[in-house]
Scaffold this motif. Structure first.
Motif, PDB file in Angstrom:
ATOM      1  N   ILE A   1       0.464  -1.689  -0.345  1.00  0.00           N
ATOM      2  CA  ILE A   1      -0.395   0.336   0.018  1.00  0.00           C
ATOM      3  C   ILE A   1       0.604   0.848   0.279  1.00  0.00           C
ATOM      4  O   ILE A   1       2.007   1.887   1.032  1.00  0.00           O
ATOM      5  CB  ILE A   1      -0.760   0.305   1.620  1.00  0.00           C
ATOM      6  CG1 ILE A   1      -1.762  -0.761   0.674  1.00  0.00           C
ATOM      7  CG2 ILE A   1      -1.604   1.177   1.310  1.00  0.00           C
ATOM      8  CD1 ILE A   1      -1.926  -1.396   0.337  1.00  0.00           C
TER       9      ILE A   1
ATOM     10  N   VAL B   1      -3.321   5.812   0.862  1.00  0.00           N
ATOM     11  CA  VAL B   1      -4.499   6.022   1.877  1.00  0.00           C
ATOM     12  C   VAL B   1      -5.124   7.146   1.436  1.00  0.00           C
ATOM     13  O   VAL B   1      -4.595   8.529   2.193  1.00  0.00           O
ATOM     14  CB  VAL B   1      -4.729   5.306   3.407  1.00  0.00           C
ATOM     15  CG1 VAL B   1      -6.322   5.247   3.958  1.00  0.00           C
ATOM     16  CG2 VAL B   1      -4.490   4.333   3.111  1.00  0.00           C
TER      17      VAL B   1
ATOM     18  N   VAL C   1     -12.605  -5.495  10.757  1.00  0.00           N
ATOM     19  CA  VAL C   1     -12.127  -5.859   9.528  1.00  0.00           C
ATOM     20  C   VAL C   1     -13.498  -5.498   8.371  1.00  0.00           C
ATOM     21  O   VAL C   1     -14.785  -5.502   9.447  1.00  0.00           O
ATOM     22  CB  VAL C   1     -11.608  -7.637   9.389  1.00  0.00           C
ATOM     23  CG1 VAL C   1     -12.048  -7.356   8.187  1.00  0.00           C
ATOM     24  CG2 VAL C   1     -10.901  -8.170  10.025  1.00  0.00           C
TER      25      VAL C   1
ATOM     26  N   LYS D   1      -9.745  -8.367   2.210  1.00  0.00           N
ATOM     27  CA  LYS D   1     -10.604  -7.293   3.423  1.00  0.00           C
ATOM     28  C   LYS D   1      -9.483  -6.381   4.161  1.00  0.00           C
ATOM     29  O   LYS D   1      -7.830  -6.607   3.686  1.00  0.00           O
ATOM     30  CB  LYS D   1     -10.612  -7.822   3.865  1.00  0.00           C
ATOM     31  CG  LYS D   1     -11.598  -9.706   4.423  1.00  0.00           C
ATOM     32  CD  LYS D   1     -13.496  -8.967   4.251  1.00  0.00           C
ATOM     33  CE  LYS D   1     -13.785 -10.645   3.981  1.00  0.00           C
ATOM     34  NZ  LYS D   1     -14.537 -10.728   2.795  1.00  0.00           N
ATOM     35  N   CYS D   2     -10.445  -6.145   4.705  1.00  0.00           N
ATOM     36  CA  CYS D   2      -9.093  -4.555   4.619  1.00  0.00           C
ATOM     37  C   CYS D   2      -9.232  -4.479   6.419  1.00  0.00           C
ATOM     38  O   CYS D   2     -10.498  -4.874   7.037  1.00  0.00           O
ATOM     39  CB  CYS D   2      -9.686  -2.895   4.704  1.00  0.00           C
ATOM     40  SG  CYS D   2      -9.445  -2.613   2.666  1.00  0.00           S
TER      41      CYS D   2
ATOM     42  N   PHE E   1      -8.332  -2.889   9.657  1.00  0.00           N
ATOM     43  CA  PHE E   1      -8.573  -1.399  10.569  1.00  0.00           C
ATOM     44  C   PHE E   1      -8.185  -1.486  12.646  1.00  0.00           C
ATOM     45  O   PHE E   1      -8.707  -2.631  13.408  1.00  0.00           O
ATOM     46  CB  PHE E   1      -9.942  -0.516  10.312  1.00  0.00           C
ATOM     47  CG  PHE E   1      -9.529  -0.279   9.204  1.00  0.00           C
ATOM     48  CD1 PHE E   1      -9.598   0.657   8.532  1.00  0.00           C
ATOM     49  CD2 PHE E   1     -10.776  -1.138   8.351  1.00  0.00           C
ATOM     50  CE1 PHE E   1      -9.923   1.367   7.522  1.00  0.00           C
ATOM     51  CE2 PHE E   1     -10.969  -0.421   7.176  1.00  0.00           C
ATOM     52  CZ  PHE E   1     -10.156   0.152   6.559  1.00  0.00           C
TER      53      PHE E   1
ATOM     54  N   THR F   1      -9.980   5.122  -0.123  1.00  0.00           N
ATOM     55  CA  THR F   1      -9.249   4.462  -1.587  1.00  0.00           C
ATOM     56  C   THR F   1      -7.992   4.072  -1.176  1.00  0.00           C
ATOM     57  O   THR F   1      -7.498   4.856  -0.224  1.00  0.00           O
ATOM     58  CB  THR F   1      -9.363   5.017  -2.425  1.00  0.00           C
ATOM     59  OG1 THR F   1     -10.257   5.923  -2.825  1.00  0.00           O
ATOM     60  CG2 THR F   1      -8.757   4.715  -3.747  1.00  0.00           C
ATOM     61  N   LEU F   2      -7.628   2.471  -1.509  1.00  0.00           N
ATOM     62  CA  LEU F   2      -6.272   2.204  -1.330  1.00  0.00           C
ATOM     63  C   LEU F   2      -5.528   2.258  -2.216  1.00  0.00           C
ATOM     64  O   LEU F   2      -5.563   2.084  -3.736  1.00  0.00           O
ATOM     65  CB  LEU F   2      -5.674   1.288  -0.458  1.00  0.00           C
ATOM     66  CG  LEU F   2      -6.506   0.479   0.943  1.00  0.00           C
ATOM     67  CD1 LEU F   2      -6.640  -0.755   1.154  1.00  0.00           C
ATOM     68  CD2 LEU F   2      -5.967   1.916   2.052  1.00  0.00           C
TER      69      LEU F   2
ATOM     70  N   VAL G   1      -2.255  -5.290  -5.503  1.00  0.00           N
ATOM     71  CA  VAL G   1      -3.273  -5.490  -5.261  1.00  0.00           C
ATOM     72  C   VAL G   1      -4.007  -6.400  -5.843  1.00  0.00           C
ATOM     73  O   VAL G   1      -4.575  -5.494  -6.955  1.00  0.00           O
ATOM     74  CB  VAL G   1      -4.000  -3.864  -4.829  1.00  0.00           C
ATOM     75  CG1 VAL G   1      -5.417  -4.557  -3.337  1.00  0.00           C
ATOM     76  CG2 VAL G   1      -3.435  -3.525  -3.817  1.00  0.00           C
TER      77      VAL G   1
END
Length: 113
Positions: free
Chosen positions: A70, A73, A113, A100-101, A103, A87-88, A93
């Motif tokens: 990444i 962000v 998640v 999944k992201c 946090f 948005t990443l 990717v």
């Protein structure tokens, strides 16, 4: 066994192509194995053997991607009282239903998640 029912054997193995790795017996119909590392995206044909010689008649494809990186962000912040779309931007990717992201609250041990 070659029919998809495996014995709990010290010779239990998964084959990624011709590369053999050890496997852990979970049940007669389930084994765990760790995929070999790869420096580039690789499509493996995976099979199982419980005697180290005879491979299962069933083979499965396993696609291994490079680790995503990444770079940015956007936006950098959002309001805690609302859901925020972010948005990443990065490399490697891949589009998938299983992406999944995670946090993590840097002020606690809580993960979302």
């Amino acid at each position: 066994g070659t029919d998809g029912v495996w014995l709990n054997s010290t010779l239990l193995s998964c084959f990624f192509g011709n590369l053999r790795v050890s496997a852990a017996w979970i049940s007669p119909t389930m084994v765990d194995c760790i995929s070999p590392e790869s420096t580039q995206p690789t499509k493996w044909i995976v099979s199982v053997s419980d005697n180290g010689i005879d491979l299962s008649t069933f083979e499965a494809d396993f696609i291994q991607f490079q680790d995503p990186t990444i770079h940015s962000v956007s936006p950098k912040f959002g309001f805690s009282s609302a859901s925020n779309i972010i948005t990443l931007i990065g490399d490697s990717v891949h589009s998938s239903d299983s992406v999944k992201c995670l946090f993590r609250d840097v002020n606690s041990d809580e993960n979302v998640v």
